[in-house]
Enzyme design. Structure first.
Site, PDB file in Angstrom:
ATOM      1  N   LYS A  17     -30.088  27.445  22.154  1.00  0.00           N
ATOM      2  CA  LYS A  17     -30.665  28.862  22.556  1.00  0.00           C
ATOM      3  C   LYS A  17     -29.662  29.403  23.630  1.00  0.00           C
ATOM      4  O   LYS A  17     -28.926  28.603  24.103  1.00  0.00           O
ATOM      5  CB  LYS A  17     -31.984  28.595  23.124  1.00  0.00           C
ATOM      6  N   TYR A  57     -39.785  33.698  14.733  1.00  0.00           N
ATOM      7  CA  TYR A  57     -41.200  33.306  15.429  1.00  0.00           C
ATOM      8  C   TYR A  57     -42.571  33.686  14.765  1.00  0.00           C
ATOM      9  O   TYR A  57     -43.467  33.685  15.833  1.00  0.00           O
ATOM     10  CB  TYR A  57     -40.682  33.394  16.867  1.00  0.00           C
ATOM     11  N   ASN A 124     -35.872  25.453  26.581  1.00  0.00           N
ATOM     12  CA  ASN A 124     -35.587  24.094  26.470  1.00  0.00           C
ATOM     13  C   ASN A 124     -34.525  23.775  25.504  1.00  0.00           C
ATOM     14  O   ASN A 124     -34.329  22.729  24.649  1.00  0.00           O
ATOM     15  CB  ASN A 124     -36.892  23.711  25.601  1.00  0.00           C
ATOM     16  N   HIS A 127     -33.862  24.739  19.428  1.00  0.00           N
ATOM     17  CA  HIS A 127     -34.771  24.791  18.404  1.00  0.00           C
ATOM     18  C   HIS A 127     -34.235  23.986  17.051  1.00  0.00           C
ATOM     19  O   HIS A 127     -32.967  23.841  17.007  1.00  0.00           O
ATOM     20  CB  HIS A 127     -34.637  26.206  17.729  1.00  0.00           C
ATOM     21  N   GLU A 138     -35.972  29.343   7.674  1.00  0.00           N
ATOM     22  CA  GLU A 138     -35.255  29.855   8.702  1.00  0.00           C
ATOM     23  C   GLU A 138     -33.727  29.680   8.480  1.00  0.00           C
ATOM     24  O   GLU A 138     -33.049  30.673   9.102  1.00  0.00           O
ATOM     25  CB  GLU A 138     -35.545  28.615   9.857  1.00  0.00           C
TER      26      GLU A 138
HETATM   27  P1  IDP Z   1     -40.699  23.521  19.367  1.00  0.00           P
HETATM   28  O1  IDP Z   1     -39.447  24.326  19.760  1.00  0.00           O
HETATM   29  O2  IDP Z   1     -40.727  22.185  19.988  1.00  0.00           O
HETATM   30  O3  IDP Z   1     -40.765  23.463  17.631  1.00  0.00           O
HETATM   31  P2  IDP Z   1     -42.862  25.511  19.166  1.00  0.00           P
HETATM   32  O4  IDP Z   1     -44.227  25.035  19.544  1.00  0.00           O
HETATM   33  O5  IDP Z   1     -42.434  25.740  17.847  1.00  0.00           O
HETATM   34  O6  IDP Z   1     -42.017  24.176  19.790  1.00  0.00           O
HETATM   35  O7  IDP Z   1     -42.534  26.955  20.256  1.00  0.00           O
HETATM   36  C1  IDP Z   1     -41.356  27.507  20.122  1.00  0.00           C
HETATM   37  C2  IDP Z   1     -40.665  27.926  21.639  1.00  0.00           C
HETATM   38  O8  IDP Z   1     -41.715  28.319  22.205  1.00  0.00           O
HETATM   39  C3  IDP Z   1     -40.460  26.614  22.160  1.00  0.00           C
HETATM   40  O9  IDP Z   1     -39.353  25.854  21.771  1.00  0.00           O
HETATM   41  C4  IDP Z   1     -40.396  27.126  23.827  1.00  0.00           C
HETATM   42  O10 IDP Z   1     -39.229  27.596  23.979  1.00  0.00           O
HETATM   43  C5  IDP Z   1     -41.743  27.994  23.563  1.00  0.00           C
HETATM   44  N1  IDP Z   1     -43.093  27.716  24.043  1.00  0.00           N
HETATM   45  C6  IDP Z   1     -43.818  26.862  23.040  1.00  0.00           C
HETATM   46  N2  IDP Z   1     -45.033  26.448  23.695  1.00  0.00           N
HETATM   47  C7  IDP Z   1     -44.830  27.192  24.982  1.00  0.00           C
HETATM   48  C8  IDP Z   1     -46.030  27.238  26.067  1.00  0.00           C
HETATM   49  O11 IDP Z   1     -47.033  26.632  26.028  1.00  0.00           O
HETATM   50  N3  IDP Z   1     -45.503  28.040  27.111  1.00  0.00           N
HETATM   51  C9  IDP Z   1     -44.160  28.713  27.397  1.00  0.00           C
HETATM   52  N4  IDP Z   1     -43.317  28.716  26.058  1.00  0.00           N
HETATM   53  C10 IDP Z   1     -43.675  27.651  24.950  1.00  0.00           C
HETATM   54 MG    MG Z   2     -41.238  24.955  16.466  1.00  0.00          MG
END
Ligand code: IDP
Ligand code: MG
Length: 146
Positions: A17, A57, A124, A127, A138
């Site tokens: 990212k 997304y 984070n 992805h 994707e």
């Molecule tokens: P993942 O990337 O670990 O699969 P997902 O639930 O698919 O997690 O969420 C996509 C992205 O959205 C996450 O990587 C993170 O950047 C963001 N995200 C997910 N949940 C939250 C939240 O509760 N607060 C803020 N950002 C979030």
């Molecule tokens: Mg995800």
């Protein structure tokens, strides 16, 4: 005793990212993917478009972090990667660590190199696709025709 099952050879979409690209961590992240034994089938630095991110997304549309997530993903280039190998879908998510970088385990990409610098969205670093169906969906978004 039952024989251990051999995970299927799969492919997955990995994104470094914009926070990872900005911080110069693409090399370290790809190093970990290769050190684990996965193969890089495609690597491409892209500046995502709003349409691309809306499709990628779609499952998160309507959630409180959706708009900040898209804004963050538009804030700079993303390194898109197709990685291949036995069990690479679960394997990469294990390398990545938990979604919340504050509590992601040490030894993981997120645990070792991220903390939460976003106020409304978790920044984070990476992805990774979460299932074979997500991976194919994707990959078609980031690498049309592959
Ligand atoms: P993942 O990337 O670990 O699969 P997902 O639930 O698919 O997690 O969420 C996509 C992205 O959205 C996450 O990587 C993170 O950047 C963001 N995200 C997910 N949940 C939250 C939240 O509760 N607060 C803020 N950002 C979030
Ligand atoms: Mg995800």
């Amino acid at each position: 005793m039952t024989e251990p099952t051999t995970p299927a050879i799969e492919r997955t979409l990995i994104l470094v990212k914009p926070d990872g690209v900005r911080r110069g961590l693409t090399g370290e992240i790809l190093r970990r993917v290769e050190a684990k034994g996965y193969t890089l089938a495609a690597v491409d630095l892209q500046h995502a478009t709003p349409d691309q991110l809306a499709t990628h997304y779609a499952e998160h549309e309507g959630k409180p972090f959706y708009a900040p997530l898209v804004e963050f993903m538009l804030s700079g280039p993303t390194l898109a990667v197709i990685a291949e190998g036995q069990g690479v879908i679960a394997g990469f998510r294990s390398l990545a660590g938990a979604t919340d970088p504050t509590v992601a385990a040490p030894g993981t990409i997120r645990g070792d190199m991220a903390r939460d610098w976003g106020l409304k969205v978790q920044q984070n670093l990476v992805h990774g696709s979460d299932s074979p169906e997500s991976a194919e969906r994707e990959i078609a978004i980031w690498f049309p025709g592959r």
